[in-house]
Design a protein around this motif. Structure first.
Motif, PDB file in Angstrom:
ATOM      1  N   MET A  90      36.905  30.417  25.912  1.00 40.79           N
ATOM      2  CA  MET A  90      36.306  30.949  24.689  1.00 40.79           C
ATOM      3  C   MET A  90      36.622  32.430  24.493  1.00 40.79           C
ATOM      4  O   MET A  90      36.968  32.864  23.386  1.00 40.79           O
ATOM      5  CB  MET A  90      34.793  30.727  24.711  1.00 40.79           C
ATOM      6  N   THR A  91      36.510  33.220  25.553  1.00 44.45           N
ATOM      7  CA  THR A  91      36.728  34.659  25.407  1.00 44.45           C
ATOM      8  C   THR A  91      38.198  35.003  25.194  1.00 44.45           C
ATOM      9  O   THR A  91      38.521  35.970  24.487  1.00 44.45           O
ATOM     10  CB  THR A  91      36.187  35.422  26.627  1.00 44.45           C
ATOM     11  N   PHE A  92      39.111  34.205  25.769  1.00 43.65           N
ATOM     12  CA  PHE A  92      40.528  34.445  25.519  1.00 43.65           C
ATOM     13  C   PHE A  92      40.845  34.201  24.043  1.00 43.65           C
ATOM     14  O   PHE A  92      41.579  34.974  23.415  1.00 43.65           O
ATOM     15  CB  PHE A  92      41.392  33.543  26.393  1.00 43.65           C
ATOM     16  N   LEU A 112      36.616  45.887  21.446  1.00 38.99           N
ATOM     17  CA  LEU A 112      35.856  46.332  22.615  1.00 38.99           C
ATOM     18  C   LEU A 112      34.983  45.216  23.168  1.00 38.99           C
ATOM     19  O   LEU A 112      34.975  44.952  24.384  1.00 38.99           O
ATOM     20  CB  LEU A 112      34.989  47.533  22.228  1.00 38.99           C
ATOM     21  N   VAL A 113      34.241  44.528  22.299  1.00 34.03           N
ATOM     22  CA  VAL A 113      33.361  43.444  22.744  1.00 34.03           C
ATOM     23  C   VAL A 113      34.170  42.298  23.334  1.00 34.03           C
ATOM     24  O   VAL A 113      33.834  41.770  24.407  1.00 34.03           O
ATOM     25  CB  VAL A 113      32.482  42.947  21.571  1.00 34.03           C
ATOM     26  N   ALA A 114      35.243  41.912  22.643  1.00 38.02           N
ATOM     27  CA  ALA A 114      36.087  40.823  23.142  1.00 38.02           C
ATOM     28  C   ALA A 114      36.695  41.182  24.485  1.00 38.02           C
ATOM     29  O   ALA A 114      36.763  40.345  25.400  1.00 38.02           O
ATOM     30  CB  ALA A 114      37.182  40.499  22.126  1.00 38.02           C
ATOM     31  N   GLU A 119      37.321  40.216  30.122  1.00 36.84           N
ATOM     32  CA  GLU A 119      37.566  40.755  31.457  1.00 36.84           C
ATOM     33  C   GLU A 119      36.428  40.440  32.417  1.00 36.84           C
ATOM     34  O   GLU A 119      36.641  40.280  33.614  1.00 36.84           O
ATOM     35  CB  GLU A 119      37.789  42.269  31.380  1.00 36.84           C
ATOM     36  N   GLY A 120      35.209  40.335  31.906  1.00 34.86           N
ATOM     37  CA  GLY A 120      34.090  39.968  32.773  1.00 34.86           C
ATOM     38  C   GLY A 120      34.245  38.567  33.346  1.00 34.86           C
ATOM     39  O   GLY A 120      34.043  38.337  34.541  1.00 34.86           O
ATOM     40  N   VAL A 121      34.615  37.622  32.491  1.00 33.01           N
ATOM     41  CA  VAL A 121      34.831  36.246  32.960  1.00 33.01           C
ATOM     42  C   VAL A 121      36.079  36.171  33.841  1.00 33.01           C
ATOM     43  O   VAL A 121      36.091  35.480  34.867  1.00 33.01           O
ATOM     44  CB  VAL A 121      34.962  35.282  31.764  1.00 33.01           C
ATOM     45  N   ALA A 122      37.138  36.901  33.443  1.00 32.22           N
ATOM     46  CA  ALA A 122      38.365  36.906  34.248  1.00 32.22           C
ATOM     47  C   ALA A 122      38.096  37.438  35.648  1.00 32.22           C
ATOM     48  O   ALA A 122      38.689  36.963  36.626  1.00 32.22           O
ATOM     49  CB  ALA A 122      39.433  37.745  33.557  1.00 32.22           C
ATOM     50  N   THR A 123      37.192  38.394  35.766  1.00 30.71           N
ATOM     51  CA  THR A 123      36.831  38.928  37.081  1.00 30.71           C
ATOM     52  C   THR A 123      36.290  37.839  37.988  1.00 30.71           C
ATOM     53  O   THR A 123      36.666  37.740  39.166  1.00 30.71           O
ATOM     54  CB  THR A 123      35.785  40.054  36.925  1.00 30.71           C
TER      55      THR A 123
END
Length: 437
Positions: A90-92, A112-114, A119-123
């Motif tokens: 979803m975030t990608f 910025l929000v995206a 990056e939070g989920v990718a982490t």
């Protein structure tokens, strides 16, 4: 057949393929998409990247600490990865599916929000996937082989994410391109996780308090310098791939449709060259193989300065592929060695913390890349595609050749200061055979 599939290097490498296809598409084209296509200023793009890194500084170590403390019947890492798969998709898509009409501050806020969410989920994905490597593969010879396979898959993913992406977004747009890659990610990540079986004995180890878990990591000089050197080299990976679309337009003056050919010249050449570097590393040992690869990578970016056409760009790209292939093979092997040494000292396996902190150091390369883009752009007068300045060709010659050469020179010098007690190649292989590798 099922037994051969469980924890096999090839099955595990599907995870690298899954994550790197969208990640490479992101790193190679998000600047081009937001700055060149949507008109976001370089300054605002740099601000967004800086805010993300402040967030990343907190979520990387925290993700590793929580992963190390997780105890379930499914393992420590797999529950996190399973949960992150739909969120990553979803975030990608959010990164590249920008609503029509956004501009100025509205576009900046969306970006910025995206960026923070993605990056939070990718982490979560990268920390837990990376922490599995030293647990599943033991012994330097086994790790070198597994790393070579993994990096081969990574190069295929980089090739797809770099060279196929322009073909997709020119035909179906950036939004639908992101949907295609999100589905591809899910398929290969599910195949990978279906093959992974974690060590049940580790689940019985006691959980370390937060302060104690980070104390040994923060005072490990070898770990910090190793990852700092890799951070400079990782900056070059992202900088070169993200600058190629600009380099193609302003330096080589080729049409956008031929960007895929230029990107392919770099990444197709890497696939067979990974096997060449595997043999080089076997001969030199992981430590000296790493050092030589940094030197070779630095020399390989020099010909990019002299590119003036598609053919000269392709020739320079193939040389870059040789340097890149060497750098990709060695870091997972040496990172695993550092984790093993820590286990010998402390009696605790903390792959998550080490992977997370190391990931934050190397991923801070994004800030170095963004700052380089901003400083060089301002120096030459480049602001955006609408305001390219008087010498955009000079801007991107410096960004794709001079800046990477300087960064890799620093990385090479740093590599000479650590792991000077590394075992000679013969002894390393002997130890691996004793370990059953």
């Amino acid at each position: 057949m099922r037994a051969k599939f469980v924890n096999s290097p090839i099955a595990f490498a599907f995870g690298m393929l899954a994550m790197m296809i969208p990640s490479q598409a992101f790193s190679a084209f998000y600047s081009y998409y937001y700055v060149e296509k949507l008109g976001l200023g370089v300054g605002l793009a740099t601000v967004a990247r800086t805010v993300y890194l402040i967030w990343d500084a907190a979520n990387q170590p925290l993700a590793g600490y929580l992963s190390d403390r997780t105890r379930t019947r499914y393992g420590r890492r797999k529950p996190w990865i399973w949960s992150a798969i739909p969120l990553f998709m979803m975030t990608f898509c959010m990164i590249f599916a920008v609503p029509e009409g956004l501009s100025g501050n509205g576009l900046f806020v969306w970006f910025l929000v995206a960026l923070i969410l993605f990056e939070g989920v990718a982490t979560i994905l990268w920390v837990n996937y990376g922490a599995l490597f030293p647990e599943l593969f033991r012994g330097e010879r086994v790790r070198t082989k597994a790393s070579a396979i993994q990096q081969g898959f990574q190069i295929v993913a980089i090739l797809i994410g770099s060279a196929v992406t322009p073909l997709l977004f020119t035909r179906i747009g950036f939004g639908y391109m992101s949907v295609v890659y999100a589905v591809v990610f899910a398929v290969f990540m599910l195949l990978c996780m279906g093959s992974v079986k974690e060590n049940a004995e580790i689940a019985e180890e006691p959980r370390l308090p937060l302060k104690e878990a980070f104390r040994e990591t923060l005072k490990n000089r070898e770990f910090w310098i190793f990852n700092l050197a890799n951070s400079f080299a990782q900056t070059v990976n992202g900088l070169v791939s993200s600058m190629i679309p600009f380099y193609a337009k302003y330096v080589l003056r080729i049409p956008e449709a031929q960007v895929s050919i230029l990107l392919a010249s770099v990444f197709v050449s890497v696939i067979p060259l990974v096997a060449v570097w595997y043999r080089i590393v076997r001969q030199l040992g992981a430590v000296w193989g790493w050092r030589v690869s940094l030197a070779a990578y630095g020399l390989s970016v020099i010909p990019l300065w002299f590119g003036s056409s598609l053919m000269s760009g392709i020739a320079a790209g193939i040389l870059v592929g040789f340097g890149l292939a060497g750098f990709l093979v060695t870091p997972p092997v040496l990172s695993s060695r550092i984790i093993d040494r820590d286990f010998e000292r402390t009696g605790q396996r903390r792959e998550g913390v080490y992977t997370a902190v190391g990931g934050f150091i190397t991923r801070s390369s994004g800030l170095i890349s963004a700052l380089a883009f901003w400083v060089v752009g301002m120096t030459f007068g480049y602001v955006s595609g609408d305001q390219p300045g008087p010498d955009p060709a000079g801007t991107f010659r410096v960004l794709i050749s001079v800046v990477p050469l300087c960064l890799l020179a620093i990385a090479f010098l740093l590599s000479l200061t650590v792991m000077r007690d590394g075992m000679p190649p013969g002894r390393e292989l002997s130890n691996d055979m004793q370990e059953g590798g």
